[in-house]
Design an enzyme around this catalytic site. Structure first.
Site, PDB file in Angstrom:
ATOM      1  N   GLU A 129       0.807  -1.077   0.163  1.00 24.01           N
ATOM      2  CA  GLU A 129       0.029   0.032  -0.033  1.00 24.01           C
ATOM      3  C   GLU A 129       0.929   1.222   0.035  1.00 24.01           C
ATOM      4  OE1 GLU A 129      -3.414   2.191   3.205  1.00 24.01           O
ATOM      5  OE2 GLU A 129      -3.045  -0.168   3.042  1.00 24.01           O
ATOM      6  N   GLU A 133      -2.750  10.379   2.962  1.00 19.77           N
ATOM      7  CA  GLU A 133      -3.990  10.659   3.786  1.00 19.77           C
ATOM      8  C   GLU A 133      -4.136  12.090   4.591  1.00 19.77           C
ATOM      9  OE1 GLU A 133      -4.439   6.259   5.565  1.00 19.77           O
ATOM     10  OE2 GLU A 133      -2.478   7.209   6.272  1.00 19.77           O
TER      11      GLU A 133
END
Length: 238
Positions: A129, A133
């Site tokens: 991943e 964010e």
């Protein structure tokens, strides 16, 4: 040769028109201006929850295209203390290359607005991943992170010098076999060179509220509806 040249020119013009007017998946990447929902390229999460720190259920109705050509993710409440959230992901997996998004995250304690790549056990692969964010408790900052075979601990908080929730800005990461470099409005802000992910993943965007992670996100106060907006997404294969 003349006929071939004319044919090549026509194909080039047609492909250019597609890239300008709507989303497209090509040999070298993806261009998504969010003029409409292209179900050939994207899918909306619906009817389930990731559990653990995710305190909501993904609902396809919480992923919409606006009249001014944006994609909107919503965080809503269907009943007291029950929350619905939104997630959009690509159907195809993509690998090394430049990933860009122009977006405006939601602002509120206890929530996350994101743009990332992901693959994991549900895809029959290790958990790899790469994240951009926004923690809604302070949208003057952005968090970059990545996981390789489920190993994380690579968080990096960057001061933006502006409030990301007030306007659109372009965020990106360039993923290569030996490094990941993250960008804000075209300026490199962070580079990682250790234990870099290698498995192609899906391009994903979501908005969700957390539980049990107050030290990270702050305490969610139940405020809703909240919205994160995405102007466009682009992936360019290297």
């Amino acid at each position: 040769m003349k006929k071939k040249s004319i044919f090549t020119l026509c194909i080039t013009v047609l492909l250019s028109a597609v890239l300008i007017t709507g989303s497209a998946l090509g040999a070298t990447g993806i261009w998504e201006p969010f003029n409409y929902y292209n179900s050939d390229l994207w899918e909306k999460a619906n009817g389930y929850s990731n559990g653990n720190m995710f305190n909501c259920t993904w609902r396809s109705n919480n992923v919409t295209n606006t009249s001014d050509g944006k994609m909107r993710l919503a965080l809503t409440s269907s009943s007291y203390n029950k929350f619905d959230c939104g997630e959009l992901r690509s159907k195809a997996k993509t690998g090394y290359g430049l990933y860009e998004v122009r977006m405006m995250p939601a602002k509120n304690p206890g929530i996350v607005s994101s743009f990332f790549t992901y693959t994991g056990p549900t895809d029959g692969t290790p958990w790899d991943e790469i994240d951009i964010e926004f923690l809604g408790k302070d949208t003057t900052k952005v968090q970059f992170n990545y996981y390789t075979n489920g190993v994380g601990g690579n968080e990096k908080i960057i001061d933006l010098g502006f409030d990301a929730s007030r306007d659109y800005h372009t965020y990106a990461f360039d993923w290569q076999p030996n490094r990941i470099t993250w960008y804000v409005d075209g300026v490199a802000r962070h580079t990682a060179t250790t234990n870099i992910p290698k498995n192609p993943g899906k391009i994903m965007m979501n908005l969700w509220n957390g539980t049990g992670v107050d030290s990270w996100l702050g305490s969610y106060n139940g405020a809703n509806p909240l919205y994160a907006y995405y102007d466009w997404v682009r992936y360019t294969s290297r």
